[in-house]
Scaffold this active site. Structure first.
Site, short mmCIF file in Angstrom:
data_model
loop_
_atom_site.label_atom_id
_atom_site.label_comp_id
_atom_site.label_asym_id
_atom_site.label_seq_id
_atom_site.Cartn_x
_atom_site.Cartn_y
_atom_site.Cartn_z
N GLY A 25 -4.13 -6.77 -7.67
CA GLY A 25 -3.16 -7.71 -7.46
C GLY A 25 -2.20 -7.11 -8.55
CB ALA A 26 -1.59 -6.22 -11.95
CG ASP A 27 1.96 -4.25 -6.89
OD1 ASP A 27 2.36 -5.43 -7.62
OD2 ASP A 27 2.04 -4.22 -5.72
CG ASP A 57 -5.84 -18.46 -0.99
OD1 ASP A 57 -5.85 -17.04 -1.10
OD2 ASP A 57 -4.97 -19.11 -1.25
CE LYS A 76 2.59 1.95 1.21
NZ LYS A 76 1.44 1.46 0.54
CB SER A 125 -6.55 -1.11 -7.41
OG SER A 125 -5.83 -0.76 -6.40
NE ARG A 140 -2.04 2.16 -0.31
CZ ARG A 140 -1.38 1.60 -1.42
NH1 ARG A 140 -1.97 0.36 -2.07
NH2 ARG A 140 -0.24 2.26 -1.72
CE LYS A 152 4.43 -8.09 -9.01
NZ LYS A 152 3.99 -7.54 -7.46
#
Lengths: 315, 315
Positions: free
Chosen positions: B213-215, B158, B67, B285, B110, B219
């Protein structure tokens, strides 16, 4: 949905001459040595026992590339190439995917081009004749690039006499023995690296050797003792000491970091080249993503200047 | 010249249902935990100040994928997506390139699927209601997958009320405040991670939190003190501790390896899930290439079974 330009094998081969490839690969090494191009270490994905995949990113000149390439040495038995995959090219400015490029043609060209750049920098100034050991796809491109850099005539050696004869015929050179090839001024080895083809007894004052075949752990084209007796240069120390021609000599304690200069530093003048006309120089090419980036840059420049047309694909 | 199948965004979205995605991603985690799928660490290529590229390889079920994906957080200002790139799919058996897949649709699916798998494994057995914090592309897919896993009704929050209203309307859920969303049984955060949206005061017995969200480094979606007070789970410790929701708590010395269980181990039974109905569970995640591989596997299986047609491109 982004639309990518597609450069297939034929397009790449028609778009870029050996001279273009040499010029761009040389410039890539200079930019990398100067810190303007960057390249994280390549990542191996093992596919034991058949081979492995390599993910090779690089960034420079506004582009970011990712080369996804195989080395599956047993593939030819099944009629498949050893090297397969693709190169993804994106804008380094906004990340947008720009192009998809055939990996085999780019790999062959950038591998051939480095043989010419290394010879121009490291061989004796009066070097002329070329010995090619290994006349497969990459050996052929090394020979074409050396010829484009005005080296020659050459002697082509391969265990398969037809491969040697075909390449010699294309360039107006001769097919010959291993010894004939090693008697030339500029010797380029592009064998599978499964057994040595250069021994200590083959070293002569003034010889330049470029070793292109050892691109992973366990591969070598020269005896460790022969490697240790030469003035050593490489494309990148980390790769060369861990999965290149230098690895065996480093593991044996015969060679350390201080004994080896990187080609980019020689190109920028940060490190000296050969010490004199009688030295024996050896260049270890493991293959860098900046070389692939250099060829992709040449390709996209040619495309922007409408010198080459490309297909498209939408994702 | 190899011919690749091309799966564009529309094809991916039509080929795979949220239920398919959940099933395949779950199976991918089990295979990875069992050692049958492998995944070298992802490589970052920095493109400061605009963003970065990630090269993410994985292998399993006879496929090898790479990827190549961006995170360019400022891109929306210029009307471009944050996430762009492509996924290269090759045969792990002979290295042959098989397919090129749109990266945005696979990433969204995913990422959404893992929210459902985590809820199924880690939320209370009687959990029903869903809170979504962040209703962008990935938040929407998390909501769709949770709905497909029969969670709901939900509350969508949101900062952009239109985004929340649109997603709520699609699923027959409601738009609401941050507090309304956090009052639900299964809370999924999919924000940019630039400021916390979950605080220590929000923790209630029985709550399950999935933090998507924290990738990357720097973050976080929850206060460090809140993270440290929960039962912790993650997709992969190395990523989660270095560039995930756990990173801040680990850096502060509040959380160590022994405090965190990997989801794959919970799925295989090698590690326990939530300790009881009153525990607060938090799943971090960071996004794994095995999840992308799982979706690509679903896609190629559907293609082989002629349930989806693909374009082609020649290289």
């Amino acid at each position: 949905m982004p639309e990518l330009s597609v450069f297939d094998q034929e397009t790449v081969l028609n778009a870029i001459s050996p001279g273009d490839a040499i010029e761009h690969v040389r410039e890539g090494f200079v930019e990398y040595a100067g810190g303007d191009w960057v390249m994280p270490p390549k990542v191996y994905l093992d596919a034991h026992p058949n081979g492995d995949f390599r993910a090779m990113p690089a960034k420079g000149a506004g582009l970011a590339i990712l080369k996804w390439v195989t080395s599956f040495p047993r593939n030819p038995v099944a009629g498949l190439p050893v090297v397969m995959g693709m190169i993804c090219v994106s804008s380094a400015v906004d990340g947008e995917p720009l192009a998809l490029v055939d990996v085999r043609s780019v790999t062959a060209m950038r591998t051939g081009a480095i043989a010419a750049v290394a010879a121009q920098e490291l061989a004796r100034e009066d070097a002329e004749t070329v010995g090619i050991l290994g006349c497969g796809l990459h050996g052929a491109w090394a020979a074409r690039c050396l010829a484009a850099a005005e080296y020659g005539p050459g002697v082509c050696f391969d265990p398969d006499p037809e491969a040697a004869g075909r390449l010699a015929g294309e360039l107006g050179w001769e097919a010959g023995s291993r010894e004939d090839a090693l008697a030339c001024d500029v010797v380029t080895c592009v064998t599978p690296g499964s057994e040595p083809v250069v021994f200590e007894r083959d070293l002569r004052p003034g010889l330049h050797l470029s070793m292109l075949g050892a691109d992973g752990p366990g591969k070598a084209e020269a005896q460790v003792e022969a490697v240790a007796r030469t003035e050593l240069f490489c494309d990148e120390w980390e790769q060369a000491s861990h999965g290149g021609e230098l690895t065996g000599a480093v593991a044996a304690g015969l060679v350390s970091r201080a004994d080896v200069r990187e080609l980019g530093d020689v190109l920028t003048g940060a490190a000296p080249g050969r010490s004199g006309p009688d030295a024996v120089t050896l260049f270890d090419s493991t293959g860098l993503a900046i070389q692939d980036l250099a060829i992709c840059l040449a390709l996209l420049s040619a495309h922007r200047a409408s010198r080459v047309s490309a297909g498209t694909v939408k994702l």
